[in-house]
Each structure stands twice: as C-alpha cells, then as structure tokens.
Scaffold this motif. Structure first.
Motif, mmCIF file in Angstrom:
data_model
loop_
_atom_site.group_PDB
_atom_site.id
_atom_site.type_symbol
_atom_site.label_atom_id
_atom_site.label_comp_id
_atom_site.label_asym_id
_atom_site.label_seq_id
_atom_site.Cartn_x
_atom_site.Cartn_y
_atom_site.Cartn_z
ATOM 1 N N ILE A 176 0.865 -1.175 0.000
ATOM 2 C CA ILE A 176 0.000 0.000 0.000
ATOM 3 C C ILE A 176 0.904 1.228 0.000
ATOM 4 C CG2 ILE A 176 -1.745 1.287 1.284
ATOM 5 C CD1 ILE A 176 -2.634 -1.416 2.487
ATOM 6 N N VAL A 177 0.705 2.101 -0.961
ATOM 7 C CA VAL A 177 1.505 3.317 -1.063
ATOM 8 C C VAL A 177 0.814 4.429 -0.287
ATOM 9 C CG1 VAL A 177 2.492 5.032 -2.626
ATOM 10 C CG2 VAL A 177 2.333 2.638 -3.335
ATOM 11 N N SER A 178 1.594 5.193 0.490
ATOM 12 C CA SER A 178 1.043 6.374 1.159
ATOM 13 C C SER A 178 1.759 7.611 0.623
ATOM 14 C CB SER A 178 1.215 6.282 2.682
ATOM 15 O OG SER A 178 2.561 6.493 3.052
ATOM 16 N N LEU A 179 0.979 8.655 0.401
ATOM 17 C CA LEU A 179 1.515 9.946 -0.033
ATOM 18 C C LEU A 179 1.085 10.987 0.988
ATOM 19 C CD1 LEU A 179 2.716 12.076 -1.952
ATOM 20 C CD2 LEU A 179 0.572 11.987 -3.257
ATOM 21 N N ASP A 180 2.066 11.559 1.686
ATOM 22 C CA ASP A 180 1.799 12.606 2.671
ATOM 23 C C ASP A 180 1.336 13.855 1.932
ATOM 24 O OD1 ASP A 180 2.168 14.847 4.465
ATOM 25 O OD2 ASP A 180 3.380 13.539 5.731
ATOM 26 N N ILE A 181 0.131 14.324 2.216
ATOM 27 C CA ILE A 181 -0.419 15.449 1.469
ATOM 28 C C ILE A 181 0.311 16.755 1.767
ATOM 29 C CG2 ILE A 181 -2.153 16.125 3.189
ATOM 30 C CD1 ILE A 181 -4.114 16.604 0.887
ATOM 31 N N GLY A 182 0.988 16.821 2.930
ATOM 32 C CA GLY A 182 1.688 18.034 3.315
ATOM 33 C C GLY A 182 3.079 18.137 2.716
ATOM 34 N N ASN A 183 3.958 17.174 3.048
ATOM 35 C CA ASN A 183 5.333 17.247 2.539
ATOM 36 C C ASN A 183 5.532 16.497 1.233
ATOM 37 O OD1 ASN A 183 5.658 14.482 3.203
ATOM 38 N ND2 ASN A 183 6.352 14.999 5.277
ATOM 39 N N PHE A 217 6.562 9.857 -0.293
ATOM 40 C CA PHE A 217 5.948 8.540 -0.451
ATOM 41 C C PHE A 217 6.547 7.540 0.537
ATOM 42 C CE2 PHE A 217 5.685 10.641 -4.541
ATOM 43 C CZ PHE A 217 4.412 10.351 -4.974
ATOM 44 N N GLU A 218 5.712 6.580 0.942
ATOM 45 C CA GLU A 218 6.178 5.448 1.735
ATOM 46 C C GLU A 218 5.375 4.224 1.330
ATOM 47 O OE1 GLU A 218 6.217 5.902 5.919
ATOM 48 O OE2 GLU A 218 7.501 7.689 5.922
ATOM 49 N N ALA A 219 5.912 3.046 1.650
ATOM 50 C CA ALA A 219 5.200 1.794 1.398
ATOM 51 C C ALA A 219 4.766 1.182 2.725
ATOM 52 C CB ALA A 219 6.084 0.819 0.642
ATOM 53 N N ILE A 220 3.544 0.671 2.760
ATOM 54 C CA ILE A 220 2.985 0.056 3.960
ATOM 55 C C ILE A 220 2.580 -1.376 3.622
ATOM 56 C CG2 ILE A 220 1.121 0.143 5.658
ATOM 57 C CD1 ILE A 220 0.917 3.145 5.088
ATOM 58 N N ALA A 221 2.981 -2.306 4.457
ATOM 59 C CA ALA A 221 2.579 -3.698 4.244
ATOM 60 C C ALA A 221 1.140 -3.890 4.701
ATOM 61 C CB ALA A 221 3.500 -4.638 5.011
ATOM 62 N N GLY A 276 -12.026 8.923 9.822
ATOM 63 C CA GLY A 276 -10.727 9.564 9.652
ATOM 64 C C GLY A 276 -9.548 8.622 9.608
ATOM 65 N N GLU A 277 -9.790 7.313 9.652
ATOM 66 C CA GLU A 277 -8.706 6.336 9.664
ATOM 67 C C GLU A 277 -8.761 5.454 8.421
ATOM 68 O OE1 GLU A 277 -7.776 5.335 14.255
ATOM 69 O OE2 GLU A 277 -9.760 4.692 13.583
ATOM 70 N N GLU A 301 0.590 2.703 12.555
ATOM 71 C CA GLU A 301 1.384 1.813 11.706
ATOM 72 C C GLU A 301 1.138 0.336 11.990
ATOM 73 O OE1 GLU A 301 5.458 2.969 11.951
ATOM 74 O OE2 GLU A 301 5.087 4.983 11.166
ATOM 75 N N LEU A 302 0.127 0.006 12.780
ATOM 76 C CA LEU A 302 -0.224 -1.383 13.051
ATOM 77 C C LEU A 302 -1.664 -1.640 12.598
ATOM 78 C CD1 LEU A 302 1.233 -1.878 16.652
ATOM 79 C CD2 LEU A 302 2.208 -2.704 14.508
ATOM 80 N N TRP A 303 -1.891 -2.801 11.982
ATOM 81 C CA TRP A 303 -3.237 -3.178 11.555
ATOM 82 C C TRP A 303 -3.970 -3.864 12.704
ATOM 83 C CZ3 TRP A 303 -5.280 -1.312 7.280
ATOM 84 C CH2 TRP A 303 -4.439 -0.911 6.234
ATOM 85 N N VAL A 304 -5.157 -3.357 13.014
ATOM 86 C CA VAL A 304 -5.994 -3.914 14.076
ATOM 87 C C VAL A 304 -7.319 -4.326 13.451
ATOM 88 C CG1 VAL A 304 -7.147 -3.472 16.265
ATOM 89 C CG2 VAL A 304 -4.910 -2.423 15.791
ATOM 90 N N LYS A 305 -7.779 -5.532 13.750
ATOM 91 C CA LYS A 305 -9.041 -5.995 13.173
ATOM 92 C C LYS A 305 -10.214 -5.293 13.843
ATOM 93 C CE LYS A 305 -11.395 -10.188 11.645
ATOM 94 N NZ LYS A 305 -11.369 -11.665 11.639
#
Length: 346
Positions: free
Chosen positions: A209-216, A219-223, A243-244, A269-273
């Motif tokens: 999953i790619v994340s793009l910070d709207i402010g700065n 890019f980062e990758a998230i598993a 909001g999440e 940064e942690l996935w919670v069910k």
C-alpha cells in the motif's frame, strides 16, 4: 445590527447551520468578513461535526442524468432516511466517479479527465484546468485536505508512471507534478486513492500500500495485514472510516460464498481488526462500508443487482436495511458528509 458587539455577532454566526450563515454574506461587510475568514470557516466546520456525531449522520448521495450532449449530476442530502435535492449542476457529457466528501466539498472526475470540485451547500462549483502534459493516460483522482497549508488538494494518477503524479492545490490555480522513482509504487487502478488522516493511500502493483503525505508530498510503502498476504488483491478494498484508513477483505468465496468481509483499521502503523461482517443469506462482495451510525456500520452496494443500503451491528451481528425515500435511481454513490462554508475557488 450596528449596536451589536462584533464578538456577539461572531458567536451567533458560528452556531448557525451553513445555509443560514451563507444568507448573512449580503447583510453587511462585517458579517461577510467573518464568513470568508479561514479561521471562522474551520471553527464552524468543527462545530457542525461535533453537533452531528454518530447519531445524526448526514449522507450525500449523487446520481447522474444524461441528456443529449450534456450530463447533470444530482446531489441529495440524506437525514433520517429522507433525501432532499441539494444541488444539480450541469456538467459535460461523460461517465463520472464521485470521491468521498472532504470538509463539505465533493470532488468528481470523468473518464475523459475533467475534474470538478463543488460545495453542495453553497451551490458553488469549479472545473479544474486540464493538466499540461502530452502523451499520458489518466488513471484516477484523489481529493483531500492539507492542514499545514489550509488548502484542499486534488491528485491525478498518470500513466506512464514516469510522468509522476499531478497535484492541484485549490487556490493556486495550476497543476504541478511530483515523481516517484520506485517502480513498486505504481498504481493498481481498481479503485481511486483513499484519503485519511493527511495521507493518500492506494494499492501498488506489487501488493504493498503506497502512502503519499499530502503536506510534505513524500511517499512510503505500507505492508497490508499478514492475513491477506496470499489473497486476491482485487478483492481487497481501501476505505476511510472515522478519519482512519481501513482495509476490507472480501476474499472468502470458498468458505462463505461471498457473504463475509473482514475490516482492518491502521492505527499507529499497526493493523488492528475492527470486526467481521457476515450476512446470513446474501453475497456482499459488491458492498462497501461508508460510515458509522452509533455502533453500526453503514454498508452500501448491490445485493442481487439492486442498490442496497443497510446497517450492520458489530456487537449483535444483525443487519438492518435502510430505505432512503426520494432517490430517483438505485444506481447512486453515497458518502458521509458534513456541511461547510469552504470555498471552491481555484
């Protein structure tokens, strides 16, 4: 009005609904200056959101009407299962995708690349200028709010990826491009980018999953959650709830005949069910969570080919259908909405 202290006028306006406040623009210069002030607009939005909460959920419904050489997009606000026509602007003939509402603004785009942003409460709309690029294919759009600059931003995913991503800041009036040089960040276009908590998110072609910070604008990758690592990526769906960022897993066909979805939420940064939605009789793989109403999840989609809106109680496991009165078509887009005074001018 001249004898009323300015702080009292401010306090009165901040408590009124959006449509009532908008009428005061023409009253005098003082009211107009308050209503156009960025701090007032933000404070008023927070006040409206706090009043609404989860009990009095406002939804925005959109559906298309095509006639001759133009289209009309109809926006309805829905409260207590009754829809009221809010705004029906004409647009160029195309097939449109409506993105989730953000601070009372709604962005939608056509297959041919036209992008619009509107405020359905103030009945203002703008069409963004075309992006200045040659030889590209337009894949998708995202829409969000940059708190650091106080501006809403639209992103355009372009193909080939070497062109990068187009970014339009509302208020600046032009597109610019940012590039990502890592092939694994390429866009997997089975759904538009999702905006949540200051980031755009989308699935990449390599299952991250790619994340793009709207402010700065980095890019980062998230598993994704480990439990979905071997699943069909086209049966995973990203959505924003409260909001999440949430991930919805529909890949249970062999065991549940598409009657089940698992919902995961990204927290620090942690996935919670968050929970499991299990329908007792019908496939729900074309249904998506769109919001919360108290402790129930609002689900919108199609069951047996018919548009369907229902609530699912995570505690009891019970489904409750919602019948919205006043929608002329069963083919519509639905999103959680808060009315606001945010301008759309670019």
């Amino acid at each position: 009005m001249a004898s009323i202290p300015s702080p009292l006028i401010y306090d009165i306006l901040i408590r009124l609904p959006v449509k009532s406040v908008a009428r005061f623009k023409a009253l005098n210069k003082l009211c107009c200056s308050f209503i156009r002030d960025a701090h007032f607009i933000n404070t008023h939005l927070k006040s409206c959101a706090a009043k609404e909460g989860d009990n009095d959920v406002c939804l925005i419904v959109s559906c298309m009407e095509h006639r001759n050489l133009h289209s009309t997009i109809h926006f309805f606000t829905v409260r207590n299962e009754h829809a009221v026509v809010e705004y029906s602007p004409p647009v160029s003939l195309d097939s449109y995708k409506v993105l989730p509402s953000c601070n009372g603004l709604v962005c939608f785009y056509g297959l041919h690349g036209g992008v619009y942003v509107c405020n359905t409460s103030t009945k203002d709309m703008v069409k963004l200028p075309d992006i200045d690029a040659q030889g590209f294919r337009f894949l998708s759009c995202g829409f969000g709010f940059d708190e650091s600059s106080g501006k809403h931003k639209v992103i355009k995913i372009l193909d080939p990826p070497s062109l990068g991503i187009g970014i339009f800041s509302m208020g600046n009036g032009s597109w610019r491009k940012i590039r990502y040089h890592i092939p694994s960040f390429d866009f997997l276009h089975h759904q538009p980018p999702v905006f949540a908590g200051g980031f755009f998110y989308w699935f990449s072609t390599t299952f991250s999953i790619v994340s793009l910070d709207i402010g700065n604008e980095t890019f980062e990758a998230i598993a994704p959650p480990k439990s979905v690592s071997d699943k069909d990526q086209c049966k995973l769906y990203l959505v924003e709830l409260r909001g999440e960022l949430c991930l919805v897993d529909f890949d249970f066909e062999l065991d549940q005949v598409s009657k089940r979805m698992d919902i995961w939420v990204l927290k620090k940064e942690l996935w919670v069910k968050l929970g499991t939605v299990l329908h007792p009789s019908e496939p729900i793989h074309t249904t998506r969570p769109v919001g919360f109403k108290c402790n129930e999840i609002l689900l919108h989609g199609f069951i047996k080919g018919v548009g369907h809106l229902s609530c699912y109680n995570l505690e009891t496991g019970g489904f409750r259908p919602l019948e919205i009165q006043g929608i002329p078509s069963q083919y519509y887009h639905l999103t959680h909405h808060v009315e606001s005074l945010f301008p759309v001018g670019h």
